[in-house]
Design a protein around this motif. Structure first.
Motif, PDB file in Angstrom:
ATOM      1  N   LYS A  72     -30.144 -20.560 -45.631  1.00  0.00           N
ATOM      2  CA  LYS A  72     -29.511 -21.818 -46.022  1.00  0.00           C
ATOM      3  C   LYS A  72     -28.134 -21.559 -46.615  1.00  0.00           C
ATOM      4  CE  LYS A  72     -30.641 -25.997 -48.577  1.00  0.00           C
ATOM      5  NZ  LYS A  72     -31.597 -26.629 -49.491  1.00  0.00           N
ATOM      6  N   GLU A  73     -28.045 -20.546 -47.475  1.00  0.00           N
ATOM      7  CA  GLU A  73     -26.753 -20.195 -48.066  1.00  0.00           C
ATOM      8  C   GLU A  73     -25.760 -19.759 -46.999  1.00  0.00           C
ATOM      9  OE1 GLU A  73     -27.618 -17.234 -51.028  1.00  0.00           O
ATOM     10  OE2 GLU A  73     -28.533 -18.694 -52.395  1.00  0.00           O
ATOM     11  N   LYS A  74     -26.224 -18.971 -46.048  1.00  0.00           N
ATOM     12  CA  LYS A  74     -25.349 -18.525 -44.963  1.00  0.00           C
ATOM     13  C   LYS A  74     -24.871 -19.719 -44.134  1.00  0.00           C
ATOM     14  CE  LYS A  74     -27.002 -13.807 -44.415  1.00  0.00           C
ATOM     15  NZ  LYS A  74     -27.689 -12.849 -43.535  1.00  0.00           N
ATOM     16  N   LEU A  75     -25.814 -20.641 -43.871  1.00  0.00           N
ATOM     17  CA  LEU A  75     -25.437 -21.838 -43.112  1.00  0.00           C
ATOM     18  C   LEU A  75     -24.408 -22.664 -43.881  1.00  0.00           C
ATOM     19  CD1 LEU A  75     -28.791 -23.072 -41.527  1.00  0.00           C
ATOM     20  CD2 LEU A  75     -26.755 -22.267 -40.326  1.00  0.00           C
ATOM     21  N   GLU A  76     -24.610 -22.776 -45.190  1.00  0.00           N
ATOM     22  CA  GLU A  76     -23.666 -23.512 -46.032  1.00  0.00           C
ATOM     23  C   GLU A  76     -22.289 -22.847 -45.978  1.00  0.00           C
ATOM     24  OE1 GLU A  76     -23.469 -26.334 -48.001  1.00  0.00           O
ATOM     25  OE2 GLU A  76     -25.323 -26.819 -46.936  1.00  0.00           O
ATOM     26  N   GLU A  77     -22.263 -21.544 -46.098  1.00  0.00           N
ATOM     27  CA  GLU A  77     -20.989 -20.810 -46.024  1.00  0.00           C
ATOM     28  C   GLU A  77     -20.347 -21.016 -44.659  1.00  0.00           C
ATOM     29  OE1 GLU A  77     -21.243 -16.657 -47.102  1.00  0.00           O
ATOM     30  OE2 GLU A  77     -22.412 -17.149 -48.894  1.00  0.00           O
ATOM     31  N   ARG A  78     -21.171 -20.958 -43.645  1.00  0.00           N
ATOM     32  CA  ARG A  78     -20.659 -21.141 -42.277  1.00  0.00           C
ATOM     33  C   ARG A  78     -20.064 -22.533 -42.112  1.00  0.00           C
ATOM     34  NH1 ARG A  78     -22.251 -18.385 -37.279  1.00  0.00           N
ATOM     35  NH2 ARG A  78     -20.611 -19.051 -35.893  1.00  0.00           N
ATOM     36  N   ARG A  79     -20.793 -23.523 -42.649  1.00  0.00           N
ATOM     37  CA  ARG A  79     -20.324 -24.893 -42.554  1.00  0.00           C
ATOM     38  C   ARG A  79     -18.985 -25.065 -43.313  1.00  0.00           C
ATOM     39  NH1 ARG A  79     -24.562 -28.476 -44.720  1.00  0.00           N
ATOM     40  NH2 ARG A  79     -25.777 -27.681 -43.012  1.00  0.00           N
ATOM     41  N   LYS A  80     -18.924 -24.438 -44.485  1.00  0.00           N
ATOM     42  CA  LYS A  80     -17.683 -24.495 -45.252  1.00  0.00           C
ATOM     43  C   LYS A  80     -16.535 -23.864 -44.466  1.00  0.00           C
ATOM     44  CE  LYS A  80     -19.567 -24.503 -49.915  1.00  0.00           C
ATOM     45  NZ  LYS A  80     -19.721 -23.747 -51.155  1.00  0.00           N
ATOM     46  N   ILE A  81     -16.848 -22.725 -43.868  1.00  0.00           N
ATOM     47  CA  ILE A  81     -15.817 -22.046 -43.068  1.00  0.00           C
ATOM     48  C   ILE A  81     -15.419 -22.925 -41.897  1.00  0.00           C
ATOM     49  CG2 ILE A  81     -15.395 -20.073 -41.544  1.00  0.00           C
ATOM     50  CD1 ILE A  81     -17.130 -18.413 -43.475  1.00  0.00           C
ATOM     51  N   ASP A  82     -16.421 -23.543 -41.238  1.00  0.00           N
ATOM     52  CA  ASP A  82     -16.119 -24.425 -40.102  1.00  0.00           C
ATOM     53  C   ASP A  82     -15.256 -25.612 -40.557  1.00  0.00           C
ATOM     54  OD1 ASP A  82     -17.458 -22.852 -38.299  1.00  0.00           O
ATOM     55  OD2 ASP A  82     -19.282 -24.080 -38.210  1.00  0.00           O
ATOM     56  N   ILE A  83     -15.590 -26.166 -41.720  1.00  0.00           N
ATOM     57  CA  ILE A  83     -14.812 -27.295 -42.254  1.00  0.00           C
ATOM     58  C   ILE A  83     -13.393 -26.841 -42.561  1.00  0.00           C
ATOM     59  CG2 ILE A  83     -14.569 -28.851 -44.230  1.00  0.00           C
ATOM     60  CD1 ILE A  83     -17.619 -29.117 -44.223  1.00  0.00           C
ATOM     61  N   GLU A  84     -13.255 -25.682 -43.171  1.00  0.00           N
ATOM     62  CA  GLU A  84     -11.926 -25.156 -43.483  1.00  0.00           C
ATOM     63  C   GLU A  84     -11.112 -24.940 -42.209  1.00  0.00           C
ATOM     64  OE1 GLU A  84     -12.284 -21.614 -45.825  1.00  0.00           O
ATOM     65  OE2 GLU A  84     -13.174 -22.697 -47.515  1.00  0.00           O
ATOM     66  N   ILE A  85     -11.793 -24.399 -41.174  1.00  0.00           N
ATOM     67  CA  ILE A  85     -11.095 -24.166 -39.906  1.00  0.00           C
ATOM     68  C   ILE A  85     -10.651 -25.505 -39.314  1.00  0.00           C
ATOM     69  CG2 ILE A  85     -11.433 -23.402 -37.518  1.00  0.00           C
ATOM     70  CD1 ILE A  85     -13.168 -21.140 -38.629  1.00  0.00           C
ATOM     71  N   LYS A  86     -11.504 -26.509 -39.352  1.00  0.00           N
ATOM     72  CA  LYS A  86     -11.147 -27.816 -38.811  1.00  0.00           C
ATOM     73  C   LYS A  86      -9.988 -28.419 -39.607  1.00  0.00           C
ATOM     74  CE  LYS A  86     -15.534 -29.164 -36.758  1.00  0.00           C
ATOM     75  NZ  LYS A  86     -16.663 -30.082 -36.787  1.00  0.00           N
ATOM     76  N   GLU A  87     -10.067 -28.257 -40.933  1.00  0.00           N
ATOM     77  CA  GLU A  87      -8.974 -28.779 -41.779  1.00  0.00           C
ATOM     78  C   GLU A  87      -7.647 -28.106 -41.409  1.00  0.00           C
ATOM     79  OE1 GLU A  87      -8.830 -31.122 -44.319  1.00  0.00           O
ATOM     80  OE2 GLU A  87     -10.855 -31.679 -43.688  1.00  0.00           O
ATOM     81  N   LYS A  88      -7.704 -26.806 -41.239  1.00  0.00           N
ATOM     82  CA  LYS A  88      -6.481 -26.076 -40.883  1.00  0.00           C
ATOM     83  C   LYS A  88      -5.973 -26.517 -39.515  1.00  0.00           C
ATOM     84  CE  LYS A  88      -7.095 -21.988 -43.656  1.00  0.00           C
ATOM     85  NZ  LYS A  88      -7.310 -20.576 -43.667  1.00  0.00           N
ATOM     86  N   ASP A  89      -6.918 -26.716 -38.599  1.00  0.00           N
ATOM     87  CA  ASP A  89      -6.527 -27.159 -37.264  1.00  0.00           C
ATOM     88  C   ASP A  89      -5.865 -28.540 -37.339  1.00  0.00           C
ATOM     89  OD1 ASP A  89      -7.412 -24.879 -36.044  1.00  0.00           O
ATOM     90  OD2 ASP A  89      -9.305 -25.721 -35.292  1.00  0.00           O
ATOM     91  N   LYS A  90      -6.403 -29.426 -38.182  1.00  0.00           N
ATOM     92  CA  LYS A  90      -5.814 -30.755 -38.350  1.00  0.00           C
ATOM     93  C   LYS A  90      -4.425 -30.631 -38.948  1.00  0.00           C
ATOM     94  CE  LYS A  90      -9.792 -33.734 -39.122  1.00  0.00           C
ATOM     95  NZ  LYS A  90     -10.475 -34.553 -40.108  1.00  0.00           N
ATOM     96  N   GLU A  91      -4.307 -29.800 -39.942  1.00  0.00           N
ATOM     97  CA  GLU A  91      -3.001 -29.605 -40.581  1.00  0.00           C
ATOM     98  C   GLU A  91      -1.982 -29.082 -39.560  1.00  0.00           C
ATOM     99  OE1 GLU A  91      -3.169 -27.142 -44.091  1.00  0.00           O
ATOM    100  OE2 GLU A  91      -4.629 -28.474 -45.009  1.00  0.00           O
ATOM    101  N   LYS A  92      -2.435 -28.132 -38.767  1.00  0.00           N
ATOM    102  CA  LYS A  92      -1.533 -27.589 -37.744  1.00  0.00           C
ATOM    103  C   LYS A  92      -1.143 -28.691 -36.771  1.00  0.00           C
ATOM    104  CE  LYS A  92      -3.041 -22.810 -37.619  1.00  0.00           C
ATOM    105  NZ  LYS A  92      -3.691 -21.800 -36.818  1.00  0.00           N
ATOM    106  N   PHE A  93      -2.118 -29.490 -36.395  1.00  0.00           N
ATOM    107  CA  PHE A  93      -1.857 -30.553 -35.456  1.00  0.00           C
ATOM    108  C   PHE A  93      -0.839 -31.527 -36.041  1.00  0.00           C
ATOM    109  CE2 PHE A  93      -2.925 -34.872 -34.035  1.00  0.00           C
ATOM    110  CZ  PHE A  93      -2.656 -34.756 -32.685  1.00  0.00           C
ATOM    111  N   TRP A  94      -1.071 -31.957 -37.238  1.00  0.00           N
ATOM    112  CA  TRP A  94      -0.150 -32.910 -37.885  1.00  0.00           C
ATOM    113  C   TRP A  94       1.197 -32.260 -38.186  1.00  0.00           C
ATOM    114  CZ3 TRP A  94      -1.103 -37.628 -37.078  1.00  0.00           C
ATOM    115  CH2 TRP A  94      -2.380 -38.126 -37.044  1.00  0.00           C
TER     116      TRP A  94
END
Length: 191
Positions: free
Chosen positions: A157-179
């Motif tokens: 569960k902790e690993k999944l949470e970390e993974r999800r956080k990383i995925d969210i961070e990656i998406k945020e960065k991708d959005k920032e790059k896009f904008w």
């Protein structure tokens, strides 16, 4: 020559009786290799001595209970009846003792059966106790197993949470790059 055993058998008496007679007629005893033997002459002397003793015993039997000599058959008959009565009493006592022994044997048999039943109960109790111990061991083993599974699930569960956080961070960065590209492109158009 006769052995002591042969003389005792022949005369219908015990070896002890023969040995006592040998002491009486010591001069007539033949000893060979440490073993006593009876000659024909000594055999006859012992036989006569025993017959004399038997006749004396028969005379003693004629004495009645009050000490007077029994002269007629009635006194002997009374003595015989008394002896028969004593014999019957002894036989009754023996029968009673035999009955008591049989009762004790039955009691012992009952006690033996009770002991066997108790042993079976003890064995069954031990088996049940062993089964309970085995159940407790399995229960403890299962608890330990579930604790390990819980730990692994928490780790996952902790690993999944970390993974999800990383995925969210990656998406945020991708959005920032896009904008940022979009805004960068507009700045260039404006400039």
């Amino acid at each position: 020559m006769y052995t002591v055993e042969e003389v005792a058998t022949e005369l219908g008496v015990s070896k002890v009786t023969i040995y006592s007679k040998l002491k009486k007629f010591q001069d007539e005893v033949v000893v060979k290799q440490g073993k006593k033997y009876v000659t024909e002459k000594l055999f006859n002397l012992i036989k006569e001595d025993l017959n004399v003793k038997r006749n004396e015993n028969l005379e003693d039997i004629k004495v009645s209970i009050n000490g007077s000599i029994a002269d007629d058959n009635d006194d002997l008959s009374n003595l015989s009846e008394l002896n028969q009565s004593l014999i019957n009493t002894v036989i009754d006592q023996i029968k009673e003792k035999d009955l008591q022994l049989k009762n004790k044997d039955e009691q012992i048999k009952v006690k033996d059966d009770q002991i066997k039943n108790l042993q079976k109960l003890i064995e069954n109790s031990q088996i049940l106790l062993k089964q309970e111990q085995d159940k407790e061991i399995k229960k403890l083993s299962m608890e330990t197993h579930f604790e390990e599974v819980d730990k692994k699930l928490l780790e996952l569960k902790e690993k999944l949470e970390e993974r999800r956080k990383i995925d969210i961070e990656i998406k945020e960065k991708d959005k920032e790059k896009f904008w940022s590209r979009i805004f960068k492109g507009k700045k260039e158009i404006i400039n």
